[in-house]
Design a protein around this motif. Sequence first.
Motif, PDB file in Angstrom:
ATOM      1  N   MET A   1     -12.980 -79.652  18.341  1.00 59.36           N
ATOM      2  CA  MET A   1     -14.019 -79.179  17.422  1.00 59.36           C
ATOM      3  C   MET A   1     -14.241 -80.259  16.361  1.00 59.36           C
ATOM      4  O   MET A   1     -13.285 -80.892  15.905  1.00 59.36           O
ATOM      5  CB  MET A   1     -13.604 -77.874  16.731  1.00 59.36           C
ATOM      6  CG  MET A   1     -13.413 -76.704  17.670  1.00 59.36           C
ATOM      7  SD  MET A   1     -12.877 -75.206  16.775  1.00 59.36           S
ATOM      8  CE  MET A   1     -14.355 -74.822  15.824  1.00 59.36           C
ATOM      9  N   SER A   2     -15.491 -80.447  16.019  1.00 57.60           N
ATOM     10  CA  SER A   2     -15.775 -81.439  14.982  1.00 57.60           C
ATOM     11  C   SER A   2     -15.365 -80.902  13.619  1.00 57.60           C
ATOM     12  O   SER A   2     -15.153 -79.696  13.431  1.00 57.60           O
ATOM     13  CB  SER A   2     -17.266 -81.772  14.979  1.00 57.60           C
ATOM     14  OG  SER A   2     -18.014 -80.658  14.502  1.00 57.60           O
ATOM     15  N   MET A   3     -15.277 -81.798  12.671  1.00 57.80           N
ATOM     16  CA  MET A   3     -14.915 -81.409  11.308  1.00 57.80           C
ATOM     17  C   MET A   3     -15.958 -80.437  10.742  1.00 57.80           C
ATOM     18  O   MET A   3     -15.613 -79.472  10.050  1.00 57.80           O
ATOM     19  CB  MET A   3     -14.822 -82.666  10.435  1.00 57.80           C
ATOM     20  CG  MET A   3     -14.046 -82.467   9.159  1.00 57.80           C
ATOM     21  SD  MET A   3     -13.455 -84.053   8.518  1.00 57.80           S
ATOM     22  CE  MET A   3     -12.805 -83.505   6.932  1.00 57.80           C
ATOM     23  N   SER A   4     -17.216 -80.682  11.045  1.00 61.52           N
ATOM     24  CA  SER A   4     -18.258 -79.794  10.532  1.00 61.52           C
ATOM     25  C   SER A   4     -18.178 -78.410  11.179  1.00 61.52           C
ATOM     26  O   SER A   4     -18.418 -77.398  10.509  1.00 61.52           O
ATOM     27  CB  SER A   4     -19.641 -80.406  10.764  1.00 61.52           C
ATOM     28  OG  SER A   4     -19.866 -80.655  12.132  1.00 61.52           O
ATOM     29  N   ASP A   5     -17.826 -78.348  12.463  1.00 63.31           N
ATOM     30  CA  ASP A   5     -17.681 -77.045  13.130  1.00 63.31           C
ATOM     31  C   ASP A   5     -16.581 -76.223  12.477  1.00 63.31           C
ATOM     32  O   ASP A   5     -16.745 -75.027  12.201  1.00 63.31           O
ATOM     33  CB  ASP A   5     -17.362 -77.238  14.615  1.00 63.31           C
ATOM     34  CG  ASP A   5     -18.559 -77.756  15.409  1.00 63.31           C
ATOM     35  OD1 ASP A   5     -19.690 -77.616  14.921  1.00 63.31           O
ATOM     36  OD2 ASP A   5     -18.331 -78.326  16.496  1.00 63.31           O
ATOM     37  N   VAL A   6     -15.447 -76.858  12.225  1.00 62.30           N
ATOM     38  CA  VAL A   6     -14.329 -76.137  11.614  1.00 62.30           C
ATOM     39  C   VAL A   6     -14.677 -75.739  10.181  1.00 62.30           C
ATOM     40  O   VAL A   6     -14.385 -74.629   9.733  1.00 62.30           O
ATOM     41  CB  VAL A   6     -13.052 -77.008  11.644  1.00 62.30           C
ATOM     42  CG1 VAL A   6     -11.885 -76.273  10.963  1.00 62.30           C
ATOM     43  CG2 VAL A   6     -12.689 -77.375  13.069  1.00 62.30           C
ATOM     44  N   ALA A   7     -15.320 -76.654   9.452  1.00 62.88           N
ATOM     45  CA  ALA A   7     -15.677 -76.359   8.069  1.00 62.88           C
ATOM     46  C   ALA A   7     -16.640 -75.180   7.981  1.00 62.88           C
ATOM     47  O   ALA A   7     -16.511 -74.314   7.097  1.00 62.88           O
ATOM     48  CB  ALA A   7     -16.291 -77.591   7.416  1.00 62.88           C
ATOM     49  N   MET A   8     -17.615 -75.120   8.874  1.00 64.93           N
ATOM     50  CA  MET A   8     -18.571 -74.012   8.861  1.00 64.93           C
ATOM     51  C   MET A   8     -17.857 -72.680   9.106  1.00 64.93           C
ATOM     52  O   MET A   8     -18.147 -71.669   8.446  1.00 64.93           O
ATOM     53  CB  MET A   8     -19.650 -74.247   9.919  1.00 64.93           C
ATOM     54  CG  MET A   8     -20.809 -73.258   9.871  1.00 64.93           C
ATOM     55  SD  MET A   8     -21.797 -73.403   8.361  1.00 64.93           S
ATOM     56  CE  MET A   8     -22.665 -74.941   8.662  1.00 64.93           C
ATOM     57  N   ARG A   9     -16.917 -72.671  10.033  1.00 68.17           N
ATOM     58  CA  ARG A   9     -16.155 -71.443  10.287  1.00 68.17           C
ATOM     59  C   ARG A   9     -15.361 -71.043   9.053  1.00 68.17           C
ATOM     60  O   ARG A   9     -15.268 -69.860   8.722  1.00 68.17           O
ATOM     61  CB  ARG A   9     -15.222 -71.635  11.480  1.00 68.17           C
ATOM     62  CG  ARG A   9     -15.909 -71.861  12.811  1.00 68.17           C
ATOM     63  CD  ARG A   9     -14.899 -72.012  13.932  1.00 68.17           C
ATOM     64  NE  ARG A   9     -14.301 -70.739  14.289  1.00 68.17           N
ATOM     65  CZ  ARG A   9     -14.737 -69.921  15.232  1.00 68.17           C
ATOM     66  NH1 ARG A   9     -15.805 -70.250  15.951  1.00 68.17           N
ATOM     67  NH2 ARG A   9     -14.132 -68.779  15.489  1.00 68.17           N
ATOM     68  N   ALA A  10     -14.786 -72.039   8.363  1.00 70.72           N
ATOM     69  CA  ALA A  10     -13.971 -71.742   7.182  1.00 70.72           C
ATOM     70  C   ALA A  10     -14.814 -71.157   6.057  1.00 70.72           C
ATOM     71  O   ALA A  10     -14.362 -70.274   5.323  1.00 70.72           O
ATOM     72  CB  ALA A  10     -13.258 -73.007   6.706  1.00 70.72           C
TER      73      ALA A  10
END
Length: 812
Positions: free
Chosen positions: A608-617
Amino acid sequence: MSIAEHTPDTAAPDRTGYRWVGRSVPRKEDPRLLAGRGGYIGDVTVPGMLHAAVLRSPHAHARIVSIDTSAARALPGVVAVLTGAEALAHVNPMTSFCAEPVPQHAVAVDKVRYPGEAVASVAATDRYVAEDACALIRVEYELLPPVVDPVQAMGPDAGRVHDTLDSNVVFQRSLDFGDVEGDLARAHTVVRRTARWHRMGAQPIETAGAICSYDPYAKDMTVWSNTNFHNFLPWSFAGMLGVPNNRLRMIPCAAGGSFGSKHLINKVIAIAGALSRAAGRPVKFLEDRIDNISANDNVGCDRIYDAELAVSADGEFTGLTLKIIDDYGAYFQFAHGQHGNAMAQPTGPYRIGSLRYDVSCVLTNKVQQGFFRGAGADPGNFILERLVDAAADELGIDRAELRRRNFIRPDEFPYKVPTGNVYDSGDYEAVLDRALEIADLGYWEKEKERLRAEGRYLGIGLASCQERTGYNASEWWFLYDNPPLGATSTPESIKLNVDATGGVRVELGCPLWGNSPETVVSQVVAEEFGIDPADVSVGYADSTTGAPSAGPGGSRLTIMLSGATRGASRSIRAKMIRIAANAMEMAPEDVECVDGTFRAKGAPHTSMSMSDVAMRAHLFKHDNPEEEKSGLVETFTYDHPYSTPPAADRTDMGAFYPMVSHACHIPIVEVDPETGVVTVLKYYAVNDCGTLMNPALVEGQVVGGIVQGIGAALMEEYSYGADGTLGTPTFREYLLPSVHEAPEIVLEHRETPSPFTEYGVKGAGEGGRLVAPTAIASAIGDALKPLGVWIDELPMTPERVVAAVAAAREAR
């Protein structure tokens, strides 16, 4: 000036585990500074703002009989005029951290104690009107005998600088560490020397300044300033300004140079704050050059040493005694704090088993001593290395060999010095050997012989010195048995935020002091997440939003910011790993962060990209582990990585400055004994400050420090006449080194990582400055040795060189 940097394979560290640490990443701070958008205090304008000026005393010591401000008040454009007594209706005495009754006011009350002390302040519609108003103020003085010479000031008949004290000796203490008397008695030779180190100042391009805006309705104060301590000691400013700490907002401005001189700047803040209250409008006070030279908060130390080095028959150093008279000027703001720096490394890089440290702090009618680059460790290096050179002469041992015999060995680290401080790591012999190698002494020795045949005097200097880095606040007070402020914490904090798109922003608690906090923080974030440092956004917090931060000073900032940033980064990274693992239906221990991507170990295509994980967070709470709160924000405070408190009986001052850098400098000089002119021809330096976070930044710090050290060695000095008059009130008299005085500098680095810090970094901000004056003194002494001259005073101005040569010739 040109700079040559060598990095031989033998000194190259293994950085295979790092991607960004150790790289010369371009400075993040440079584009806006070079474009004139640095955000200095002089750039800040507030609606309705007035400008302040100060009337200063021409006398060193006098009672204020009367002040007539009527003409100044009547001048069109003048809004407020305050004498010292009137200012006390608006602000309190300035913050002081000494135990002795030495009150200090930003504007003098009843008595002036140094030339340049403020006696009245004016707020007007512009600075020109304010200055004109100051010229209209009439002051009647009763002159008092000036107290100028620190030795005479100690006498029972000397006039007192402060009537609240019984003597001008404001503090005195002598401490023995180890068997000093026994080591002196058993010594084959006791080398005795005296030394004189004169005060100098930071002379930053930008002086100290502040804008204070008091809101009488909310009863709060907003302060824009280039002080360092806005997030470390805001309560001290609040107390001085007469507002609760929770009603003070201090906004940091970039400092156009500090070199330590803008730590706790009190005077400009107190003056602007008092005038803002009196005028009911914001007030800016930015020192002009005469203000800054004559009356700034922090000038360098001013010491007289009487010292002994006990040496065995084979050249082993066994004991050291230092008897010191330290001229603090008119006030005692940080008490004896500058001796904490000196006591961190009083025995230098040598195995010296015992130490006597005897210090007398004396008050005179001069501007006050404070913190300035080196902060008291620089004259300690000077006297110690002069003793070592004297021992080499008396014992007939080569000066490099004598040092080699006494160096702390690599297998002895961490090493505890007699005072209790700990040195973390080092390889001093390797540094010395490499410095001797790159300096090509064989060539310079032949040049020395050739030139002396022509009646010219070339000298080769040598100094092996320490740079204590990463201070602990206990050094400010630990000579007291009952300190007024038993501070032991010097934390550094950052706030790290990964936004919903994966962008990283860091907010710093420290100000920009001309060093590179944004660059260092970006490199650490990039290292921990595997992203590009250019993608990291960095800003600065004010005192209402920033966490505790002691900021720059004591060569600490890279050490502390690395720790705080790595701590915050790893906390956020761990949370992102847990969220990514949950999304990919894996255990967190099976997920890693590589190049900004969260991927399965051994299966990098599952990621998962950093942006994908950040959006989930940020937005998908119910898709994440139940215990995870929304968002990716971490405020991390990093405390001193290695410190211990002093013993109650002060037989051990504790470990308080343990990240110790080291350097060997070899300058080549030519001295004209008839004119006294010293020319630095070439300069060789080998530096060890642990892991180099950014080699280009370290090079800038060391080279800049060397040039500043040339000033300390040859020209920079606060000179006072017998009547207390300041003889160096402007840059026409107070001389600074320029590019014309800077030689080619050949610089190399070795790296012995610190076991106490993140990435093994040590400090580098003061290294060049702490070694260069001593090394140049050694070179001048070597040049004039055939004439019988011994160098025991700095700066060695042309007048002093000529006088020393004349005295040596007369003695023959």
